[in-house]
Design an enzyme around this catalytic site. Structure first.
Site, PDB file in Angstrom:
ATOM      1  N   ARG A 291      73.084  82.255  26.608  1.00 51.72           N
ATOM      2  CA  ARG A 291      74.202  81.407  27.076  1.00 51.72           C
ATOM      3  C   ARG A 291      74.526  81.635  28.556  1.00 51.72           C
ATOM      4  NH1 ARG A 291      76.476  82.405  21.869  1.00 51.72           N
ATOM      5  NH2 ARG A 291      75.957  80.624  20.578  1.00 51.72           N
ATOM      6  N   LYS A 313      72.306  71.779  40.322  1.00 53.65           N
ATOM      7  CA  LYS A 313      71.687  70.884  39.333  1.00 53.65           C
ATOM      8  C   LYS A 313      70.381  71.505  38.865  1.00 53.65           C
ATOM      9  CE  LYS A 313      73.525  66.433  40.709  1.00 53.65           C
ATOM     10  NZ  LYS A 313      73.213  65.092  41.196  1.00 53.65           N
ATOM     11  N   GLU A 355      64.775  64.274  53.763  1.00 56.86           N
ATOM     12  CA  GLU A 355      66.118  64.640  53.273  1.00 56.86           C
ATOM     13  C   GLU A 355      66.989  65.134  54.427  1.00 56.86           C
ATOM     14  OE1 GLU A 355      67.498  64.278  50.357  1.00 56.86           O
ATOM     15  OE2 GLU A 355      65.798  63.863  49.045  1.00 56.86           O
ATOM     16  N   LYS A 397      75.829  69.774  52.221  1.00 51.28           N
ATOM     17  CA  LYS A 397      75.779  69.785  50.753  1.00 51.28           C
ATOM     18  C   LYS A 397      76.866  70.699  50.193  1.00 51.28           C
ATOM     19  CE  LYS A 397      72.829  69.341  46.857  1.00 51.28           C
ATOM     20  NZ  LYS A 397      71.532  69.410  46.251  1.00 51.28           N
ATOM     21  N   GLU A 407      80.193  65.617  40.144  1.00 52.28           N
ATOM     22  CA  GLU A 407      79.948  64.209  40.458  1.00 52.28           C
ATOM     23  C   GLU A 407      80.931  63.271  39.784  1.00 52.28           C
ATOM     24  OE1 GLU A 407      75.892  62.324  39.890  1.00 52.28           O
ATOM     25  OE2 GLU A 407      75.504  63.693  41.526  1.00 52.28           O
ATOM     26  N   ARG A 412      79.840  63.175  45.534  1.00 52.71           N
ATOM     27  CA  ARG A 412      78.487  63.714  45.473  1.00 52.71           C
ATOM     28  C   ARG A 412      77.451  62.583  45.424  1.00 52.71           C
ATOM     29  NH1 ARG A 412      76.576  69.250  42.314  1.00 52.71           N
ATOM     30  NH2 ARG A 412      74.466  69.177  43.105  1.00 52.71           N
ATOM     31  N   ASN A 416      73.055  60.446  47.358  1.00 55.54           N
ATOM     32  CA  ASN A 416      72.007  59.563  46.839  1.00 55.54           C
ATOM     33  C   ASN A 416      71.560  58.546  47.893  1.00 55.54           C
ATOM     34  OD1 ASN A 416      70.657  59.464  44.398  1.00 55.54           O
ATOM     35  ND2 ASN A 416      71.619  57.518  43.847  1.00 55.54           N
ATOM     36  N   HIS A 419      68.132  56.921  48.108  1.00 56.39           N
ATOM     37  CA  HIS A 419      67.405  57.283  46.902  1.00 56.39           C
ATOM     38  C   HIS A 419      67.202  56.125  45.922  1.00 56.39           C
ATOM     39  CE1 HIS A 419      67.816  61.265  48.461  1.00 56.39           C
ATOM     40  NE2 HIS A 419      67.218  61.807  47.417  1.00 56.39           N
ATOM     41  N   HIS A 423      63.563  55.999  45.096  1.00 56.33           N
ATOM     42  CA  HIS A 423      63.003  56.297  43.770  1.00 56.33           C
ATOM     43  C   HIS A 423      62.133  55.148  43.276  1.00 56.33           C
ATOM     44  CE1 HIS A 423      66.263  59.472  42.693  1.00 56.33           C
ATOM     45  NE2 HIS A 423      65.147  60.050  43.085  1.00 56.33           N
ATOM     46  N   HIS A 435      58.359  62.248  47.564  1.00 53.44           N
ATOM     47  CA  HIS A 435      59.778  61.949  47.428  1.00 53.44           C
ATOM     48  C   HIS A 435      60.460  61.765  48.800  1.00 53.44           C
ATOM     49  CE1 HIS A 435      63.791  62.031  45.790  1.00 53.44           C
ATOM     50  NE2 HIS A 435      64.107  63.024  46.609  1.00 53.44           N
TER      51      HIS A 435
HETATM   52  N1  LIG Z   1      68.363  70.294  41.791  1.00 51.83           N
HETATM   53  C1  LIG Z   1      68.542  69.432  42.757  1.00 51.83           C
HETATM   54  O1  LIG Z   1      69.653  69.225  43.244  1.00 51.83           O
HETATM   55  C2  LIG Z   1      67.345  68.707  43.308  1.00 51.83           C
HETATM   56  C3  LIG Z   1      67.455  67.995  44.509  1.00 51.83           C
HETATM   57  C4  LIG Z   1      66.315  67.398  45.027  1.00 51.83           C
HETATM   58  C5  LIG Z   1      65.090  67.491  44.344  1.00 51.83           C
HETATM   59  N2  LIG Z   1      65.031  68.182  43.169  1.00 51.83           N
HETATM   60  C6  LIG Z   1      63.767  68.330  42.455  1.00 51.83           C
HETATM   61  O2  LIG Z   1      62.868  69.044  43.293  1.00 51.83           O
HETATM   62  C7  LIG Z   1      61.544  68.732  42.916  1.00 51.83           C
HETATM   63  C8  LIG Z   1      60.712  68.543  44.164  1.00 51.83           C
HETATM   64  O3  LIG Z   1      60.709  69.755  44.874  1.00 51.83           O
HETATM   65  P1  LIG Z   1      59.545  70.134  45.890  1.00 51.83           P
HETATM   66  O4  LIG Z   1      59.302  68.987  46.786  1.00 51.83           O
HETATM   67  O5  LIG Z   1      59.883  71.443  46.454  1.00 51.83           O
HETATM   68  O6  LIG Z   1      58.272  70.160  44.934  1.00 51.83           O
HETATM   69  P2  LIG Z   1      57.431  71.350  44.257  1.00 51.83           P
HETATM   70  O7  LIG Z   1      58.286  72.388  43.723  1.00 51.83           O
HETATM   71  O8  LIG Z   1      56.521  70.671  43.304  1.00 51.83           O
HETATM   72  O9  LIG Z   1      56.581  71.916  45.471  1.00 51.83           O
HETATM   73  C9  LIG Z   1      55.636  71.078  46.100  1.00 51.83           C
HETATM   74  C10 LIG Z   1      54.259  71.726  46.142  1.00 51.83           C
HETATM   75  O10 LIG Z   1      54.261  72.724  47.151  1.00 51.83           O
HETATM   76  C11 LIG Z   1      53.731  73.952  46.646  1.00 51.83           C
HETATM   77  N3  LIG Z   1      54.389  75.011  47.393  1.00 51.83           N
HETATM   78  C12 LIG Z   1      55.665  75.418  47.280  1.00 51.83           C
HETATM   79  N4  LIG Z   1      55.959  76.318  48.213  1.00 51.83           N
HETATM   80  C13 LIG Z   1      54.848  76.506  48.942  1.00 51.83           C
HETATM   81  C14 LIG Z   1      54.544  77.326  50.066  1.00 51.83           C
HETATM   82  N5  LIG Z   1      55.457  78.074  50.682  1.00 51.83           N
HETATM   83  N6  LIG Z   1      53.256  77.287  50.537  1.00 51.83           N
HETATM   84  C15 LIG Z   1      52.343  76.471  49.955  1.00 51.83           C
HETATM   85  N7  LIG Z   1      52.590  75.677  48.914  1.00 51.83           N
HETATM   86  C16 LIG Z   1      53.838  75.688  48.410  1.00 51.83           C
HETATM   87  C17 LIG Z   1      54.031  73.907  45.179  1.00 51.83           C
HETATM   88  O11 LIG Z   1      53.135  74.721  44.457  1.00 51.83           O
HETATM   89  C18 LIG Z   1      53.842  72.428  44.853  1.00 51.83           C
HETATM   90  O12 LIG Z   1      52.511  72.163  44.625  1.00 51.83           O
HETATM   91  C19 LIG Z   1      61.632  67.507  42.040  1.00 51.83           C
HETATM   92  O13 LIG Z   1      61.364  67.870  40.707  1.00 51.83           O
HETATM   93  C20 LIG Z   1      63.073  67.030  42.175  1.00 51.83           C
HETATM   94  O14 LIG Z   1      63.549  66.426  40.995  1.00 51.83           O
HETATM   95  C21 LIG Z   1      66.128  68.799  42.649  1.00 51.83           C
END
Ligand SMILES: NC(=O)c1ccc[n+]([C@@H]2O[C@H](COP(=O)([O-])OP(=O)(O)OC[C@H]3O[C@@H](n4cnc5c(N)ncnc54)[C@H](O)[C@@H]3O)[C@@H](O)[C@H]2O)c1
Length: 527
Positions: A291, A313, A355, A397, A407, A412, A416, A419, A423, A435
């Protein structure tokens, strides 16, 4: 935020005035005392002012004097001792957090009472038992004192030792996410991963569950494991496949099973080492294990540093869509070490910059101008410019999350921006478009929608187009958006009564949510 403006908060008797003098001397800046300023302003002592105006009247004058002090450029480099109750009003507290480093000095009520003695000049103690009164005051202000850059216990430290501890926090770039007792800091800098063992020890006494993906593990896993090794705390390793396809409940179950199999208890901490995919899954696992156990983020992509590691999130994808299962669960700390970005492929870095542009547009003119100045350095991967960009995005943020964590107040939703169409473009491309690239195109489309609604000036789109081009992001939005793109918008999970809540950028620092039907959006996108 100015790092050379330090505010000392905390209950009466915690040593604010003494430490302020010593800290000011150590930093080579002036020392100011808010109570003395109030006395100068009103011409009577604080105790007299309390007697004449009552606490409410006193607080109004105190807020007025502090607001003037924040706006005064001559106080940019100063150590400022606040009153014990100065930061009780939330808006004022957040303004102070945005204006400098806030340190809470603390001690047990018994120690505070002993230091104060029966000081007749302390109006809140008049006629009361000091220990009882201080216990009640500290309990009432628990959340107020928690919202700070750092708390320093002064009970068993000399003033010089308190100053040494304070100096360690003043030098770092740190953004506070003020959420009462769940307040946490996001540290941003080069080489910060060396702080990991110290931060983990501050927040958890039990097993360390390290969650990462195979790509990051090959690059950064061994070093991180060495730094987490501990005589008595077990290290549990979970290495998941990289990428969005692995963002599933079965990956989370791997974390659950490894942690439970090792017999963790509620003193454990889950540490996410990776991009947004790992951060979202590790956060979800931490929020549900027993939990809820402690959670920390060590983001390794620019996108995770500027966006996903902050705000709480968490989640996984389902066949029906992205991030449809999840929780809101804040980390205990976030360490953004730009050193990790050295191995990040350039396309991933650019995606994070999409972003960053969105954040500058939401933050205001000053932030947008700073980003425009830094853009050539940023696209070359320069570290100081990268730290500035991450700090700007995280500060925005943090401000929005503090005001609308779940939200429900509509604030918040402004994050978006870009987005809705972003998206749609991402989905339509079969996710070949990253993205952040999709967000860049979505921003330009949103600016065009704003122009169609006669809310946004055309020059802003030209300015953002130039900025995106310098950062190496795509801008050919007209060629990419067609009727088929808009069909994807119909699946947006933020729809209400068949309309999308579209974020329209009006000017830097000004965005508005406008409900739009699909036909109207299509017309505006092509106008
Ligand atoms: N929680 C939130 O508020 C929030 C906000 C925006 C996006 N997201 C989520 O984030 C995700 C996208 O995140 P992302 O773009 O970081 O993608 P990711 O985590 O898939 O990383 C992208 C790629 O880079 C590689 N990688 C990571 N760090 C590295 C490094 N230092 N050197 C070499 N390779 C590296 C990873 O292995 C992966 O293949 C999505 O799932 C999205 O939904 C969440």
């Amino acid at each position: 935020m100015s790092r050379s403006r330090v505010f000392l908060s905390g209950p009466m008797g915690s040593g604010k005035s003494t430490v302020a003098r010593l800290l000011g001397a150590a930093l080579g800046v002036q020392t100011l005392d808010l109570d003395r300023r109030i006395e100068e302003h009103s011409g009577v002592s604080v105790a007299e002012l309390f007697r004449l105006r009552g606490e409410i009247g006193f607080r109004a004058i105190e807020a007025e004097v502090l607001t003037a002090l924040l706006a005064d450029p001559t106080t940019e480099a100063a150590v400022i001792a606040l009153g014990g109750g100065t930061l009780v009003p939330r808006a004022l507290r957040h303004a102070v957090l945005a204006a400098g480093v806030v340190l809470t000095l603390d001690a047990a009520p018994e120690v505070l009472a002993q230091r104060i003695g029966r000081d007749a000049a302390r109006p809140l103690l008049a006629g009361r038992d000091p220990v009882e009164a201080l216990t009640a005051i500290c309990a009432q202000r628990r959340e107020v004192y928690a919202e700070c850059d750092a708390r320093i216990d002064t009970a068993e430290r000399t003033p010089e030792e308190v100053v040494a501890r304070a100096l360690a926090f003043v030098g770092a770039t740190r953004v506070v996410v003020p959420l009462g007792a769940r307040t946490y800091g996001v540290e941003i800098g080069e080489g910060l991963r060396t702080q990991l063992p110290a931060r983990v020890a501050e927040h958890a006494r039990g097993a360390r569950v390290l969650v990462t993906d195979a790509t990051v593990d090959a690059l950064w896993g061994p070093e991180t494991r060495v730094s987490l090794a501990h005589e008595t705390c077990a290290l549990i390793d979970v290495v998941l496949p990289p990428g969005e396809r692995a963002k599933t409940l079965s990956s989370v179950a791997e974390v659950w099973d490894a942690a439970l199999g090792a017999g963790i208890d509620r003193d454990a901490i889950v540490i996410a080492l990776g991009g947004g995919v790992i951060g979202d899954m590790a956060g979800f696992a931490a929020s549900t294990l027993l939990r809820g156990v402690a959670f920390a983020q060590l983001p390794t992509t620019l996108l995770a540093m500027v966006d996903s590691s902050v705000g709480g999130k968490t989640g996984v994808n389902r066949a029906e869509g992205k991030n449809l299962i999840g929780t809101l669960y804040q980390p205990r700390f976030v360490l953004c070490d730009v050193g990790f970005l050295a191995t990040l492929p350039i396309e991933e870095r650019r995606a994070g910059l999409g972003e960053v542009v969105k954040c500058a547009l939401l933050a205001g003119e000053r932030e947008l101008e700073a980003l425009e100045r830094d853009a050539p350095l940023l696209s070359a991967g320069e570290s100081a410019a990268t730290i500035r960009a991450i700090t700007m995005a995280v500060a925005l943020k943090a401000r929005i999350v503090a005001a609308d964590e779940d939200e429900t107040r509509g604030l918040r939703l402004s994050l978006n921006l870009g987005h809705t169409l972003g998206h749609a473009l991402e989905a339509e491309s079969g996710y070949t478009l990253r993205h952040g690239e999709a967000v860049a195109l979505g921003l330009l489309a949103a600016l065009r929608v704003g122009e169609g609604l006669a809310l946004t000036r055309r020059e802003l789109r030209a300015r953002v187009t130039d900025l995106l081009t310098t950062l190496g992001l795509p801008t050919d939005v007209d060629a990419r958006i067609g009727p088929s793109t808009l069909r994807w918008v119909g699946q947006d999970k933020k729809r209400v009564a068949g309309k999308v809540r579209f974020v329209v950028p009006i000017a830097p620092g000004d965005a508005r949510i406008v409900p739009l039907g699909a036909a109207e959006l299509e017309r505006l996108c092509r106008s």
